[in-house]
Write a protein that holds these residues in place. Sequence first.
Motif, PDB file in Angstrom:
ATOM      1  N   VAL A   1       0.806  -1.079   0.015  1.00 41.12           N
ATOM      2  CA  VAL A   1       0.063  -0.113  -0.058  1.00 41.12           C
ATOM      3  C   VAL A   1       0.970   1.076   0.007  1.00 41.12           C
ATOM      4  O   VAL A   1       0.578   2.305  -0.726  1.00 41.12           O
ATOM      5  CB  VAL A   1      -1.152   0.084   1.135  1.00 41.12           C
ATOM      6  N   GLU A   2       1.878   1.189   0.931  1.00 43.71           N
ATOM      7  CA  GLU A   2       2.703   2.687   1.115  1.00 43.71           C
ATOM      8  C   GLU A   2       3.463   2.827  -0.316  1.00 43.71           C
ATOM      9  O   GLU A   2       3.338   3.918  -0.594  1.00 43.71           O
ATOM     10  CB  GLU A   2       3.454   2.480   2.097  1.00 43.71           C
TER      11      GLU A   2
ATOM     12  N   ARG B   1       0.973   4.160  -2.880  1.00 43.44           N
ATOM     13  CA  ARG B   1       0.614   5.657  -2.501  1.00 43.44           C
ATOM     14  C   ARG B   1       1.729   6.369  -3.029  1.00 43.44           C
ATOM     15  O   ARG B   1       1.504   7.544  -3.609  1.00 43.44           O
ATOM     16  CB  ARG B   1       0.467   5.848  -1.099  1.00 43.44           C
TER      17      ARG B   1
ATOM     18  N   ARG C   1      -8.027  -3.718  -4.004  1.00 41.39           N
ATOM     19  CA  ARG C   1      -8.202  -3.398  -2.431  1.00 41.39           C
ATOM     20  C   ARG C   1      -6.963  -2.335  -2.110  1.00 41.39           C
ATOM     21  O   ARG C   1      -6.975  -1.589  -1.384  1.00 41.39           O
ATOM     22  CB  ARG C   1      -8.264  -4.521  -1.387  1.00 41.39           C
ATOM     23  N   THR C   2      -5.763  -2.833  -2.658  1.00 43.54           N
ATOM     24  CA  THR C   2      -4.620  -2.187  -2.487  1.00 43.54           C
ATOM     25  C   THR C   2      -4.672  -0.761  -3.068  1.00 43.54           C
ATOM     26  O   THR C   2      -4.318   0.314  -2.570  1.00 43.54           O
ATOM     27  CB  THR C   2      -3.543  -2.995  -3.108  1.00 43.54           C
TER      28      THR C   2
ATOM     29  N   LYS D   1      -7.349   1.188  -3.677  1.00 42.94           N
ATOM     30  CA  LYS D   1      -8.333   1.996  -3.006  1.00 42.94           C
ATOM     31  C   LYS D   1      -7.595   2.393  -1.717  1.00 42.94           C
ATOM     32  O   LYS D   1      -7.965   3.422  -1.250  1.00 42.94           O
ATOM     33  CB  LYS D   1      -9.613   1.213  -2.760  1.00 42.94           C
ATOM     34  N   GLU D   2      -6.997   1.676  -1.153  1.00 49.05           N
ATOM     35  CA  GLU D   2      -6.289   1.970   0.272  1.00 49.05           C
ATOM     36  C   GLU D   2      -5.172   2.844   0.134  1.00 49.05           C
ATOM     37  O   GLU D   2      -5.001   3.834   0.813  1.00 49.05           O
ATOM     38  CB  GLU D   2      -5.925   0.488   0.951  1.00 49.05           C
TER      39      GLU D   2
ATOM     40  N   TRP E   1      -5.160   4.972  -2.428  1.00 45.06           N
ATOM     41  CA  TRP E   1      -5.893   6.010  -2.764  1.00 45.06           C
ATOM     42  C   TRP E   1      -6.408   7.007  -1.627  1.00 45.06           C
ATOM     43  O   TRP E   1      -6.088   8.232  -1.472  1.00 45.06           O
ATOM     44  CB  TRP E   1      -6.941   5.915  -3.756  1.00 45.06           C
ATOM     45  N   ALA E   2      -6.934   6.342  -0.519  1.00 48.51           N
ATOM     46  CA  ALA E   2      -7.314   6.908   0.488  1.00 48.51           C
ATOM     47  C   ALA E   2      -6.417   7.526   1.322  1.00 48.51           C
ATOM     48  O   ALA E   2      -6.647   8.595   2.114  1.00 48.51           O
ATOM     49  CB  ALA E   2      -8.017   5.835   1.153  1.00 48.51           C
ATOM     50  N   ARG E   3      -5.162   6.918   1.273  1.00 55.69           N
ATOM     51  CA  ARG E   3      -3.883   7.734   2.137  1.00 55.69           C
ATOM     52  C   ARG E   3      -3.185   8.793   1.215  1.00 55.69           C
ATOM     53  O   ARG E   3      -2.382   9.584   1.823  1.00 55.69           O
ATOM     54  CB  ARG E   3      -2.819   6.539   2.425  1.00 55.69           C
TER      55      ARG E   3
END
Length: 304
Positions: A250-251, A254, A295-296, A298-299, A301-303
């Motif tokens: 995720v990071e 991002r 899911r990755t 979307k997560e 993006w949310a960060r």
Amino acid sequence: MLNELHSYIKVGIVHFMAFPETMRGEGPILETISKIAEDDFFSAIEVTAIKDPGVRDQVARLLQTSDLAVGFGAQPLLLMGKHDLNSLDEEKRVRAVDAIKAAVDEAYLLGSERLAVLSGPNPGPDRRTEAIPRLVKSLNEIGEYAESKGKLGITLEVFDREIDKKCLIGSTAEAVAVAREVRRRFPSFGLMIDLSHLPMQGETAVESLSLAKDYLVHTHIGNCVIKDRAHPAYGDSHPRFGLPGGENGVEELRDFLQALFEVGYLREGSRSYVAFEVKPQPGETSAAVIANAKRTLKEAWARL
């Protein structure tokens, strides 16, 4: 707070990687493309050669019905055919160009907007300066052929030089130099940067994208394993995000998205292409790996 990600991104997926049983142009191609076409999370798909003309025609109709943007990935044709667009043997170079010209024809049949290739094997530091002009020559010949048939754009994807594919063009700086030459004749020519290749290139997202920004037309997002040579997913195997021992989760995604904003590739209303390139490892299913990728994203993006 950013708006919904689909306002900025045309989310795509490399079909033949998500469903590797189709990579050789056989297998459940229509059935698996249908799964992507029926999933409205996706706005784009990348396909490769399809051996059966009847299946190819069915896929073309399905893609037209779905209104997915289509890209054609010619990388498997080059890799599995052991073709080399920068070969110092002129006969081999011409064979590689001819293989991609045939792919151009198929790309048009499937309604593709762009066709992606990679450079051939690295011939070593002593011969690299000879090989790069050969690659430029091949890309110009492919561009000329594609232009004679319509508006198909040609894309060069940057790979690694040391870990797995060991390509001639193994850094973003070298890819930019090639793109600068090819763009003199073909303004639509561009580069593809792949998040999963950056650790193998020894480059960060900011470094790579800042160099490529004026030539960037497409991006891939995925993962790789480089620290443990004994790992079953070592190299350029595009495992799922967050795989233990992998480089990208995720990071990292991002950070990649943030860099895409910083260089202007992503901006509100741009709907620029960002495509998953993920592959199930033994014991994993395509459906679960695709769900993991969504899911990755979307997560990540949310960060932002």
